[in-house]
Design a protein around this motif. Structure first.
Motif, PDB file in Angstrom:
ATOM      1  N   GLY A  66       8.693  87.682 100.279  1.00 24.96           N
ATOM      2  CA  GLY A  66       8.728  86.237 100.484  1.00 24.96           C
ATOM      3  C   GLY A  66       8.896  85.559  99.138  1.00 24.96           C
ATOM      4  N   ALA A  67       9.640  84.466  99.115  1.00 27.18           N
ATOM      5  CA  ALA A  67       9.763  83.671  97.883  1.00 27.18           C
ATOM      6  C   ALA A  67       9.635  82.205  98.279  1.00 27.18           C
ATOM      7  CB  ALA A  67      11.104  83.929  97.223  1.00 27.18           C
ATOM      8  N   LYS A  68       8.837  81.464  97.523  1.00 29.66           N
ATOM      9  CA  LYS A  68       8.614  80.045  97.831  1.00 29.66           C
ATOM     10  C   LYS A  68       8.518  79.271  96.532  1.00 29.66           C
ATOM     11  CE  LYS A  68       6.140  79.315 102.116  1.00 29.66           C
ATOM     12  NZ  LYS A  68       4.933  79.026 102.792  1.00 29.66           N
ATOM     13  N   ALA A  69       8.984  78.035  96.546  1.00 26.28           N
ATOM     14  CA  ALA A  69       8.836  77.191  95.349  1.00 26.28           C
ATOM     15  C   ALA A  69       8.860  75.740  95.788  1.00 26.28           C
ATOM     16  CB  ALA A  69       9.994  77.456  94.402  1.00 26.28           C
ATOM     17  N   SER A  70       8.003  74.909  95.194  1.00 26.16           N
ATOM     18  CA  SER A  70       8.112  73.482  95.534  1.00 26.16           C
ATOM     19  C   SER A  70       9.365  72.943  94.846  1.00 26.16           C
ATOM     20  CB  SER A  70       6.854  72.728  95.124  1.00 26.16           C
ATOM     21  OG  SER A  70       6.550  73.029  93.789  1.00 26.16           O
ATOM     22  N   LYS A  71       9.623  73.415  93.633  1.00 22.31           N
ATOM     23  CA  LYS A  71      10.933  73.148  93.007  1.00 22.31           C
ATOM     24  C   LYS A  71      11.253  74.286  92.027  1.00 22.31           C
ATOM     25  CE  LYS A  71       9.288  70.321  89.190  1.00 22.31           C
ATOM     26  NZ  LYS A  71       9.398  69.116  88.433  1.00 22.31           N
ATOM     27  N   LEU A  72      12.549  74.464  91.772  1.00 24.00           N
ATOM     28  CA  LEU A  72      12.959  75.481  90.790  1.00 24.00           C
ATOM     29  C   LEU A  72      13.346  74.750  89.509  1.00 24.00           C
ATOM     30  CD1 LEU A  72      15.167  77.699  93.157  1.00 24.00           C
ATOM     31  CD2 LEU A  72      12.871  78.224  92.343  1.00 24.00           C
ATOM     32  N   VAL A  73      12.936  75.333  88.381  1.00 31.47           N
ATOM     33  CA  VAL A  73      13.203  74.664  87.095  1.00 31.47           C
ATOM     34  C   VAL A  73      13.949  75.628  86.177  1.00 31.47           C
ATOM     35  CG1 VAL A  73      12.131  73.520  85.099  1.00 31.47           C
ATOM     36  CG2 VAL A  73      11.084  73.315  87.360  1.00 31.47           C
ATOM     37  N   GLY A  74      15.005  75.143  85.541  1.00 29.09           N
ATOM     38  CA  GLY A  74      15.841  75.950  84.647  1.00 29.09           C
ATOM     39  C   GLY A  74      15.013  76.647  83.579  1.00 29.09           C
TER      40      GLY A  74
ATOM     41  N   ALA B 221      20.421  81.279  92.808  1.00 29.41           N
ATOM     42  CA  ALA B 221      19.113  80.610  92.869  1.00 29.41           C
ATOM     43  C   ALA B 221      19.051  79.441  91.896  1.00 29.41           C
ATOM     44  CB  ALA B 221      18.003  81.612  92.550  1.00 29.41           C
ATOM     45  N   SER B 222      19.837  79.494  90.810  1.00 27.50           N
ATOM     46  CA  SER B 222      19.655  78.508  89.739  1.00 27.50           C
ATOM     47  C   SER B 222      20.586  77.301  89.827  1.00 27.50           C
ATOM     48  CB  SER B 222      19.816  79.195  88.380  1.00 27.50           C
ATOM     49  OG  SER B 222      21.123  79.699  88.266  1.00 27.50           O
ATOM     50  N   VAL B 223      21.623  77.347  90.692  1.00 32.76           N
ATOM     51  CA  VAL B 223      22.622  76.258  90.662  1.00 32.76           C
ATOM     52  C   VAL B 223      22.053  74.895  91.056  1.00 32.76           C
ATOM     53  CG1 VAL B 223      24.759  77.588  90.852  1.00 32.76           C
ATOM     54  CG2 VAL B 223      23.477  77.041  92.935  1.00 32.76           C
ATOM     55  N   LEU B 224      20.969  74.874  91.851  1.00 32.76           N
ATOM     56  CA  LEU B 224      20.376  73.585  92.256  1.00 32.76           C
ATOM     57  C   LEU B 224      19.052  73.315  91.528  1.00 32.76           C
ATOM     58  CD1 LEU B 224      21.047  73.822  96.119  1.00 32.76           C
ATOM     59  CD2 LEU B 224      22.040  72.114  94.589  1.00 32.76           C
ATOM     60  N   ALA B 225      18.726  74.171  90.535  1.00 29.98           N
ATOM     61  CA  ALA B 225      17.447  74.008  89.818  1.00 29.98           C
ATOM     62  C   ALA B 225      17.497  72.776  88.920  1.00 29.98           C
ATOM     63  CB  ALA B 225      17.156  75.255  88.990  1.00 29.98           C
ATOM     64  N   GLU B 226      16.295  72.318  88.520  1.00 25.54           N
ATOM     65  CA  GLU B 226      16.221  71.158  87.628  1.00 25.54           C
ATOM     66  C   GLU B 226      16.498  71.648  86.204  1.00 25.54           C
ATOM     67  OE1 GLU B 226      12.700  68.685  88.772  1.00 25.54           O
ATOM     68  OE2 GLU B 226      12.376  68.783  86.603  1.00 25.54           O
ATOM     69  N   GLY B 227      17.468  71.086  85.530  1.00 33.62           N
ATOM     70  CA  GLY B 227      17.753  71.473  84.141  1.00 33.62           C
ATOM     71  C   GLY B 227      18.633  72.710  84.038  1.00 33.62           C
ATOM     72  N   LYS B 228      18.597  73.309  82.824  1.00 32.88           N
ATOM     73  CA  LYS B 228      19.574  74.366  82.506  1.00 32.88           C
ATOM     74  C   LYS B 228      18.939  75.759  82.572  1.00 32.88           C
ATOM     75  CE  LYS B 228      22.678  75.182  78.633  1.00 32.88           C
ATOM     76  NZ  LYS B 228      22.996  74.618  77.323  1.00 32.88           N
ATOM     77  N   THR B 229      19.648  76.692  83.182  1.00 34.06           N
ATOM     78  CA  THR B 229      19.211  78.097  83.194  1.00 34.06           C
ATOM     79  C   THR B 229      20.189  78.901  82.350  1.00 34.06           C
ATOM     80  OG1 THR B 229      18.381  77.800  85.438  1.00 34.06           O
ATOM     81  CG2 THR B 229      18.680  80.074  84.693  1.00 34.06           C
ATOM     82  N   VAL B 230      19.636  79.698  81.438  1.00 30.76           N
ATOM     83  CA  VAL B 230      20.486  80.575  80.621  1.00 30.76           C
ATOM     84  C   VAL B 230      20.165  82.008  81.042  1.00 30.76           C
ATOM     85  CG1 VAL B 230      21.043  81.320  78.269  1.00 30.76           C
ATOM     86  CG2 VAL B 230      20.457  78.924  78.720  1.00 30.76           C
TER      87      VAL B 230
ATOM     88  N   VAL C  89      23.849  77.816  83.377  1.00 29.33           N
ATOM     89  CA  VAL C  89      23.951  77.083  84.644  1.00 29.33           C
ATOM     90  C   VAL C  89      23.236  75.748  84.475  1.00 29.33           C
ATOM     91  CG1 VAL C  89      23.511  77.203  87.123  1.00 29.33           C
ATOM     92  CG2 VAL C  89      23.781  79.330  85.822  1.00 29.33           C
ATOM     93  N   GLU C  90      23.990  74.683  84.497  1.00 28.94           N
ATOM     94  CA  GLU C  90      23.398  73.330  84.428  1.00 28.94           C
ATOM     95  C   GLU C  90      23.122  72.926  85.867  1.00 28.94           C
ATOM     96  OE1 GLU C  90      21.760  70.694  82.450  1.00 28.94           O
ATOM     97  OE2 GLU C  90      23.253  71.635  81.119  1.00 28.94           O
ATOM     98  N   GLY C  91      21.852  72.802  86.224  1.00 34.55           N
ATOM     99  CA  GLY C  91      21.508  72.509  87.623  1.00 34.55           C
ATOM    100  C   GLY C  91      22.110  71.187  88.088  1.00 34.55           C
ATOM    101  N   VAL C  92      22.560  71.124  89.340  1.00 31.78           N
ATOM    102  CA  VAL C  92      23.092  69.873  89.911  1.00 31.78           C
ATOM    103  C   VAL C  92      22.229  69.492  91.117  1.00 31.78           C
ATOM    104  CG1 VAL C  92      25.476  70.242  89.127  1.00 31.78           C
ATOM    105  CG2 VAL C  92      24.763  71.127  91.367  1.00 31.78           C
ATOM    106  N   LYS C  93      22.357  68.227  91.566  1.00 35.18           N
ATOM    107  CA  LYS C  93      21.516  67.757  92.675  1.00 35.18           C
ATOM    108  C   LYS C  93      22.078  68.185  94.017  1.00 35.18           C
ATOM    109  CE  LYS C  93      18.482  64.344  91.022  1.00 35.18           C
ATOM    110  NZ  LYS C  93      18.556  64.645  89.634  1.00 35.18           N
ATOM    111  N   GLU C  94      23.420  68.269  94.093  1.00 32.94           N
ATOM    112  CA  GLU C  94      24.051  68.501  95.392  1.00 32.94           C
ATOM    113  C   GLU C  94      25.292  69.364  95.260  1.00 32.94           C
ATOM    114  OE1 GLU C  94      24.018  65.271  98.950  1.00 32.94           O
ATOM    115  OE2 GLU C  94      25.063  64.776  97.108  1.00 32.94           O
TER     116      GLU C  94
END
Ligand code: UD1
Length: 413
Positions: free
Chosen positions: A146-154, A173-182, A216-221
């Motif tokens: 199981g995986a759960k998150a209230s929000k994902l953050v870069g 998993a990271s494309v809709l996260a808040e901020g940047k994922t490297v 990956v720079e997270g986007v809202k939509e």
């Protein structure tokens, strides 16, 4: 259970067309879980694995419609379940790739833990470590993750090994996260680039394609899109070997040879050249030493088939498998057809040149099965290949396509 009966020794000629890439379309199908809308996918091969993935998507509430022989319309009008059942994940590990996009779009996923398989233990720890770093809480119960998150953050994620599946799952998993994922030390297989191109068409902001680091720079939509799948480099490599071992009269059409550089370099060292038109020229053959590696190195998915070619070469060749710990299951079956291959740990020694003679054999995975087809095409008498359900996971309609170039092959239910 279906089997192939192949009578070897025919003169082969003509053209084999390469279909769309199985390993590219599977993660792309999963990516349609990221946003609602109607997606159109072209150049999708007709394979068991695609049928399985379509069933997984249907179980999650997605509608899959075939619009012509190789095109699909995928309608996401809202994900209705976040659980990928064991019945699918157990037959196809790639079903685990729904976890990243479900986590991103639904903030929750529950996916059956894939077991080991014929080619090794194949854990998913890198995938789960990546999800954790993005902020997900991971749980295990009754064989499910199981995986759960209230929000994902870069964040920054460093993969211990450039795993294809972990790279794909973590990017999704990271494309809709808040901020940047490297994501560092990612796999660079062309299928990953195809997935990233698809995600960028959906509105993602991924850079660093074809390099060791994806940003990956997270986007809202995100939104639905239309996409044509790249050609299957592994099917192309298999057909190139079929041509090489039968005198080079088969042309292999529709491949992207840039995706086969590590493989084609070794073939040239052996004495087989492929030109830009997919024509194969067979010169004097020499033994070689091969080490399988992540892309762009020599692909593990072409090592079994290459052993058949090396069995036709005078002298001693070696294949060192470094990607999977148990990927020599085909050796015993190839030896039953007359090959002289010996494995010690991760290194196989192939002694050639041998004469092959038909026998009853069994496919143990997709590429092991492909190697048996290659051997049976040049073996004397008749070979019966059982468990072809594995071969049909990765190669479309081989009976008719191989018949068209002269192979005496029958598929028997
Ligand atoms: C994908 C391909 C498969 C190919 C393989 C390597 C698909 C659907 N399948 O499989 O055809 O043979 O890449 O090119 O695209 N590992 C871990 N922990 C993890 C993940 C992987 O230890 O979390 C290990 C595996 O056990 C294996 C190695 O890493 O030894 C490579 O595996 P990986 O690149 O992930 O292969 P798959 O994505 O499963």
């Amino acid at each position: 259970m279906a089997k192939f009966i192949i009578r070897g020794g025919n003169q082969l000629s003509g053209t084999l067309e390469v279909k769309g890439s199985k390993n590219a379309v599977l993660p792309i199908l999963c990516a349609t879980l990221l946003a609602e809308g109607e997606y159109i996918l072209h150049n999708v091969p007709n394979l068991r694995d695609i049928e399985t993935m379509n069933k997984v998507l249907q179980a999650l509430g997605i509608t899959v419609e075939k619009i012509d022989n190789h095109s699909y319309k995928i309608i996401n009008d809202g994900v209705k379940s976040v659980e990928a059942p064991h019945e699918f994940v157990s037959i196809m590990r790639a079903s685990f790739l729904v976890m990243g996009p479900l986590l991103a779009s639904q903030k929750e996923a529950r996916v059956s833990l894939p077991g080991g398989c014929a080619i090794g233990a194949r854990p998913v720890n890198y995938h789960l470590e990546g999800f954790k770093k993005l902020g997900a809480k991971i749980t295990m119960d009754h064989g499910y993750v199981g995986a759960k998150a209230s929000k994902l953050v870069g964040t920054e994620i460093n993969l211990p090994f450039p795993s294809v599946g972990a790279t794909e799952n973590i990017v999704m998993a990271s494309v809709l996260a808040e901020g940047k994922t490297v994501i560092k030390n990612v796999a660079k297989e062309p299928e990953i680039t195809d997935l990233c191109n698809f995600l960028n068409k959906m509105g993602s902001k991924i850079t660093g394609l074809d390099t060791d680091t994806l940003e990956v720079e997270g986007v809202k939509e995100l939104h639905a899109c239309e996409h044509k799948i790249i050609p299957d480099r592994l099917e192309a490599g298999t057909f190139i070997i079929m041509s090489a071992i039968t005198g080079g009269k088969i042309r292999v059409d529709g491949a992207d040879l840039n995706h086969l550089s590590g493989f084609l370099e070794k073939l040239e060292e052996i004495g087989v050249k492929v030109n830009q038109y997919g024509e194969i020229k067979v010169g004097e053959l020499k033994p070689v030493d091969i080490v399988t590696e992540p892309y762009p190195g020599f692909p593990t998915d072409l090592q079994a088939q290459t052993m058949v070619l090396l069995s036709m070469v005078d002298g001693k060749s070696t294949v060192h498998e470094t990607v999977f710990e148990n990927r020599f299951m085909h050796i015993m079956e190839l030896n039953r057809l007359g090959c002289n291959i010996d494995a010690h740990g991760q290194v196989a020694t192939i002694l050639g040149k041998v004469n092959l003679c038909g026998a009853k054999v069994e496919a143990t995975d997709i590429r092991a099965g492909a190697s048996l087809i290659l051997a049976s095409v040049i073996a004397e008498n008749t070979t019966e290949i059982n468990e072809i359900k594995y071969i049909e996971r990765g190669y479309e309609d081989l009976e008719n396509r191989l018949k068209a170039v002269g192979v005496d092959i029958v598929r028997v239910e």
